[in-house]
Design an enzyme around this catalytic site. Structure first.
Site, PDB file in Angstrom:
ATOM      1  N   PRO A 218     128.063  63.540  -9.365  1.00 56.63           N
ATOM      2  CA  PRO A 218     128.241  63.004  -8.013  1.00 56.63           C
ATOM      3  C   PRO A 218     126.932  62.418  -7.484  1.00 56.63           C
ATOM      4  O   PRO A 218     125.859  62.959  -7.728  1.00 56.63           O
ATOM      5  CB  PRO A 218     128.667  64.223  -7.197  1.00 56.63           C
ATOM      6  CG  PRO A 218     129.186  65.198  -8.205  1.00 56.63           C
ATOM      7  CD  PRO A 218     128.372  64.977  -9.440  1.00 56.63           C
ATOM      8  N   CYS A 219     127.049  61.325  -6.762  1.00 58.07           N
ATOM      9  CA  CYS A 219     125.831  60.649  -6.271  1.00 58.07           C
ATOM     10  C   CYS A 219     125.925  60.336  -4.773  1.00 58.07           C
ATOM     11  O   CYS A 219     125.382  59.333  -4.312  1.00 58.07           O
ATOM     12  CB  CYS A 219     125.601  59.357  -7.056  1.00 58.07           C
ATOM     13  SG  CYS A 219     125.233  59.601  -8.808  1.00 58.07           S
TER      14      CYS A 219
END
Length: 386
Positions: A218-219
Site C-alpha cells: 500500500p502506498c
C-alpha cells in the site's frame, strides 16, 4: 466434478426489489424514481458512476471486482440474468482463478481475498515479460494476499520460495492452495514491519537464489509527505518492501499498485518510488499501465506495474494487448458469458461451498480454468472463434 465456493450473499428485501428493475447491462438509472434514499438521491443528483447498482452484460467483460461484490449498490455486481449478486466462485472466475483454487475462511474474508487479488492471468503475462531475462525462476511474494500474483507466476513455470501475509484467514487460503509448491513453513504469517517477520522471510530464502520479489505494498502515504517521512505509518509497508528487496537482492522486483499512484502529488510520488529502487542500484522501467481484459481476464481491471532489474541494460516495454474489442488482429475480450455462462443457477443467498456439477458445453475459458488446456491453446481457440 466438484464446484467450490459457488455461494451468493443474500440481498435484503429492498435490495432484491430494486435489483429486479435493473436489466442486463443496466444500472441505477433503471431504478424507478419512486424508490428513494440518501445514497440513490445523491447518485441521481451528481450523475454517479454507471457501475453503481449495475448488472453485468453477458457479452462483455465485467467491471472491476472489488471487495464488496456482495453489495448491489457498490458496483456492477448483479448476475446478468438471475436476480442475485454474483457468487464467490463467479467472482473468482472473473478474476481468472482456476476452478481448483479453493477459498478458505468466512464469506466476508473471501470477498476481501477475491476482490483484492491480482488476477492470475494478468500476473502470468507480467511474469512472461521478465522470464526471458532469467536463467532460474525462484520468487518471493510479499503482501501476498490469497496468492493471485503467485498463482500467475506459478502458471508460467516460476518456483514459489516464500510468501508473507498479515491476515491469518487470507494466508490460510494461500497456504491451502500453494503448499504443494513449497514447504508450509515458508508461508510466513505476520506483520512485515516486525523484525521477527522479516527475519523469517530472509531465513526461508537461505541457500536459494531469489530471482524475483513480487508484491503490492500500500502506498497511501505517498499522496502526502512522501515515502521518506518516517512519521507517516502509511509509508512503512512500502519501506519494508524496499528493505527486503535490498536484503534479498533479486534480479527483478515486480510491484503492483492502483492506477492512481501515477498522479499522486502531481506525479512526485511515483518519482520518489522509482528513486528508492534506483538508489539501491536497480534500473527501473517506465511504469506499465495495464488493463487485465487485454490479457485474457474477463474483467476491465486497470493496474500499474513497476518492474526493476539489477541489469541496467534490460528494457521492459509496454506490452501489446492480446485481446481487444472490435479488433481485426486479436480475439475479442473474454466475456462474462465465457467465464460464468455455464455455472449452475442458484437462488438469491443460495449455493453451496462444495457441489457436484457437470458441464454441458465448455467454453475455451471453461477448459482453461479446468486446466484441461494451457494458455496458448486457449488463445488459439479464442483466435479461431471456437
Amino acid at each position: 466434478m466438484k464446484l467450490y465456493n459457488h455461494v451468493a450473499f443474500k440481498m435484503g428485501q429492498r435490495e432484491a426489489l430494486i435489483a429486479s428493475y435493473i436489466h442486463e447491462g443496466g444500472n441505477w438509472q433503471d431504478i424507478p424514481l419512486t424508490y428513494s434514499d440518501t445514497r440513490l438521491d445523491k447518485i441521481r443528483e451528481t450523475g454517479g458512476r454507471t457501475t453503481y447498482y449495475g448488472r453485468m452484460s453477458w457479452d462483455k467483460p465485467s467491471y472491476t471486482i472489488a471487495t464488496y461484490f456482495n453489495r448491489v449498490g457498490n458496483g456492477c455486481n448483479l448476475h446478468p440474468e438471475q436476480n442475485r449478486v454474483m457468487s464467490n466462485r463467479e467472482a473468482a472466475r472473473l478474476q481468472s482463478f482456476p476452478d481448483d483454487f479453493i477459498f478458505q475462511g468466512s464469506n466476508a474474508s473471501q470477498y476481501k481475498q477475491i476482490g483484492n487479488a491480482v488476477p492470475p492471468l494478468l500476473a502470468r503475462m507480467i511474469s512472461g515479460l521478465i522470464k526471458p531475462h532469467l536463467d532460474s525462476y525462484n520468487f518471493v511474494d510479499l503482501f501476498a494476499g490469497c496468492g493471485g500474483m503467485s498463482e500467475g507466476f506459478i502458471m508460467n513455470g516460476f518456483n514459489l520460495i516464500a510468501a508473507n501475509e498479515i491476515d491469518k484467514s487470507i494466508m490460510l487460503t494461500n497456504k491451502y492452495n500453494h503448499s504443494r509448491y513449497t514447504d508450509e513453513s515458508r508461508f510466513i504469517f505476520g506483520d512485515i514491519t516486525q523484525e521477527e517477520t522479516k527475519r523469517l522471510i530472509i531465513d526461508a530464502c537461505e541457500g536459494l537464489s531469489v530471482d524475483v520479489v513480487i508484491g503490492g505494498p500500500p502506498c497511501q502515504g505517498f499522496s502526502y509527505a512522501g515515502w521518506r517521512n518516517p512519521d507517516d505509518k502509511r509509508n512503512q509497508l512500502f519501506r519494508e518492501f524496499v528493505a527486503l528487496v535490498k536484503e534479498l537482492k533479486p534480479q527483478f522486483f515486480v510491484m503492483e499498485n492502483v492506477l492512481g499512484i501515477l498522479t499522486m502529488r502531481k506525479g512526485e510520488a511515483i518519482k520518489e518510488i522509482i528513486g528508492a529502487f534506483e538508489d539501491m542500484g536497480y534500473h527501473v522501467n517506465p511504469p506499465l499501465k495495464l488493463n487485465a481484459a487485454h490479457f485474457g481476464v474477463p474483467q476491465k481491471r486497470k493496474r500499474v506495474i513497476i518492474i526493476g532489474s539489477l541489469d541496467q541494460n534490460i528494457r521492459i516495454e509496454q506490452p501489446e494487448p492480446m485481446f481487444e474489442e472490435d479488433s481485426l488482429i486479436h480475439p475479442g475480450f473474454v466475456s462474462v458469458r465465457d467465464a460464468i455462462g455455464n455455472r449452475p443457477g442458484i437462488e438469491d443467498g443460495g449455493g453451496e461451498i462444495e457441489m457436484d456439477f457437470e458441464f454441458t458445453h465448455k467454453s475455451p475459458y471453461d477448459m482453461l480454468m479446468q486446466k484441461e488446456i494451457d494458455f496458448n491453446t486457449f488463445y488459439d481457440m479464442m483466435q479461431n472463434g471456437e
